[in-house]
Design an enzyme around this catalytic site. Structure first.
Site, PDB file in Angstrom:
ATOM      1  N   HIS A  81      93.366 -10.967  20.677  1.00  0.00           N
ATOM      2  CA  HIS A  81      92.068 -11.102  20.738  1.00  0.00           C
ATOM      3  C   HIS A  81      92.224 -12.927  20.233  1.00  0.00           C
ATOM      4  O   HIS A  81      92.362 -13.932  19.562  1.00  0.00           O
ATOM      5  CB  HIS A  81      91.743 -11.918  18.696  1.00  0.00           C
ATOM      6  CG  HIS A  81      90.179 -11.991  18.663  1.00  0.00           C
ATOM      7  ND1 HIS A  81      89.814 -11.146  17.813  1.00  0.00           N
ATOM      8  CD2 HIS A  81      89.668 -12.395  19.477  1.00  0.00           C
ATOM      9  CE1 HIS A  81      88.521 -12.311  17.438  1.00  0.00           C
ATOM     10  NE2 HIS A  81      87.761 -12.330  18.671  1.00  0.00           N
ATOM     11  N   HIS A 133      89.913 -15.648  23.462  1.00  0.00           N
ATOM     12  CA  HIS A 133      88.737 -15.924  23.841  1.00  0.00           C
ATOM     13  C   HIS A 133      89.687 -17.462  25.237  1.00  0.00           C
ATOM     14  O   HIS A 133      89.657 -18.277  25.026  1.00  0.00           O
ATOM     15  CB  HIS A 133      87.848 -16.463  23.956  1.00  0.00           C
ATOM     16  CG  HIS A 133      87.385 -15.361  22.555  1.00  0.00           C
ATOM     17  ND1 HIS A 133      86.682 -13.799  23.251  1.00  0.00           N
ATOM     18  CD2 HIS A 133      87.572 -15.059  21.194  1.00  0.00           C
ATOM     19  CE1 HIS A 133      86.297 -13.825  22.425  1.00  0.00           C
ATOM     20  NE2 HIS A 133      86.832 -13.855  20.777  1.00  0.00           N
ATOM     21  N   GLU A 185      82.553  -9.879  11.235  1.00  0.00           N
ATOM     22  CA  GLU A 185      82.942 -11.252  11.056  1.00  0.00           C
ATOM     23  C   GLU A 185      81.863 -11.824  10.404  1.00  0.00           C
ATOM     24  O   GLU A 185      82.137 -12.164   9.637  1.00  0.00           O
ATOM     25  CB  GLU A 185      83.096 -11.813  12.924  1.00  0.00           C
ATOM     26  CG  GLU A 185      83.377 -13.525  12.329  1.00  0.00           C
ATOM     27  CD  GLU A 185      83.506 -14.432  13.546  1.00  0.00           C
ATOM     28  OE1 GLU A 185      82.693 -13.907  14.675  1.00  0.00           O
ATOM     29  OE2 GLU A 185      84.255 -15.059  14.227  1.00  0.00           O
ATOM     30  N   ASP A 238      91.838 -16.536  18.812  1.00  0.00           N
ATOM     31  CA  ASP A 238      90.986 -17.145  18.895  1.00  0.00           C
ATOM     32  C   ASP A 238      90.390 -17.765  20.129  1.00  0.00           C
ATOM     33  O   ASP A 238      90.353 -17.207  21.257  1.00  0.00           O
ATOM     34  CB  ASP A 238      89.601 -16.846  17.579  1.00  0.00           C
ATOM     35  CG  ASP A 238      88.182 -16.444  17.394  1.00  0.00           C
ATOM     36  OD1 ASP A 238      88.146 -15.199  18.727  1.00  0.00           O
ATOM     37  OD2 ASP A 238      87.320 -16.476  16.192  1.00  0.00           O
TER      38      ASP A 238
HETATM   39 ZN   LIG Z   1      86.714 -13.889  19.251  1.00  0.00          ZN
END
Ligand SMILES: [Zn+2]
Length: 331
Positions: free
Chosen positions: A9, A11, A192, A270
């Site tokens: 995970h 980006h 989330e 993330d």
């Molecule tokens: Zn994310």
């Protein structure tokens, strides 16, 4: 603690460190709305997901060319390797670039230049996952999938990210069906900021194989039972959850309870340039603030490889899993 791990995970746009943002701004003649690196860092005190997204999209303006995306991915892979990452399944957001006049080719070709030599340069194997922005229309997602067709030999799967509340998974049913027909793997952010019901919907309507975040599953006992039974992996991002206030403090993160419930959890970074840490920083954080012992940390590392899309290379997965079991924690 650099236990071997997969990052599932991540980006790539969220790995843009302020220093690189300013360097690319200068190279491309783009003006950032911040006076300095320190000024930009100071702006990283977020109230919620939306306040982060506003800054995130502002910084993305510096990414213009194939070379920019190559430099971005190369910088991430170097940092990830230093933090024990052996395999990375990297998200990218083409719509955030297409809307600025940056074509799919510049993005995918640029990323691929770094990814294709990553094993040799950094010792990190990679996969690429194309995400759709859920606050954009379903038609825009479908157009993006069409634009990606020439590049599908480099793209393993699709995902769904950006502002969650008010954009339920069902909105993207058709594009997920089309992607499945093309043989793409499917993941989605769910649970989330959005409710547990979005997780159920992502499983039932979008056919996702892995849930990104998913921490709000803990509000639905029947859903937890299902996730455990079906061995659906969750890609948790503890430092991100604190920065975006999905949890009040790291000490209150549900990860220990989730592991106790038998959920297949993984720990990831993330958007590490914005949330205060890369993969191992997240592992250190859950060890130090949630009291996770060596068995739990090894379980998280093992899960990361079990949950990765390495079905086309089981030999490699077995090698990584053996590295996890052989790892000796520092004394
Ligand atoms: Zn994310």
């Amino acid at each position: 603690m650099s236990i071997p791990k997969a990052e599932l995970h991540l980006h790539i746009e969220g790995t843009l460190e302020p220093e690189l943002a300013f360097a690319l701004a200068e190279r491309n003649g783009v003006t950032l709305p911040y006076a300095s690196v320190d000024d930009l860092r100071a702006a990283q005190a977020f109230d919620d997901l939306q306040s982060f997204l506003d800054l995130y999209y502002a910084c993305m303006a510096v990414l213009r060319t194939e070379r920019d995306f190559e430099d971005l991915a190369d910088a991430y892979l170097r940092r990830a390797a230093a933090q024990g990452v052996r395999h990375a399944e990297i998200f990218f957001d083409p719509q955030a670039h297409l809307s600025r006049g940056v074509g799919m080719g510049a993005v995918v070709d640029g990323l691929w230049r770094a990814l294709s030599r990553s094993e040799e340069t950094h010792g990190v194997s990679t996969r690429l996952i194309m995400c759709f922005l859920r606050d954009e229309s379903a038609a825009s997602a479908m157009e993006t999938l069409e634009l990606a067709r020439p590049y599908l030999d480099r793209i393993t799967g699709i995902g769904l990210d950006s502002a969650e509340v008010g954009h339920p998974p069902v909105k993207f049913r058709e594009v997920y069906e089309a992607a499945a027909a093309l043989g793409l793997r499917r993941v989605a952010h769910a649970g989330e900021e959005g409710p547990a019901a979005y997780i159920t919907e992502a499983l039932d309507v979008l056919g996702v194989e892995r849930v990104d975040h998913g921490l709000r599953c803990m509000e639905d006992a029947a859903l937890v039972e299902r996730l455990v039974r079906e061995r659906i992996p969750l890609t948790l991002c503890p430092l991100s959850n604190v920065r975006l206030r999905a949890v009040e403090a790291l000490e209150e993160h549900p990860l220990p309870a989730m592991l106790d419930a038998g959920l297949m959890c993984t720990v990831n970074s993330d958007d590490p340039a914005y949330f205060g840490g890369y993969a191992d920083d997240n592992f250190d954080a859950v060890r130090d603030h949630l009291g996770l012992g060596e068995d739990r940390l090894r379980e998280l590392a093992r899960n990361s490889f079990l949950a990765s899309f390495l079905e086309d290379d089981e030999e490699r997965r077995a090698r990584y899993l053996a590295e996890v079991e052989a790892y000796e924690f520092p004394r």
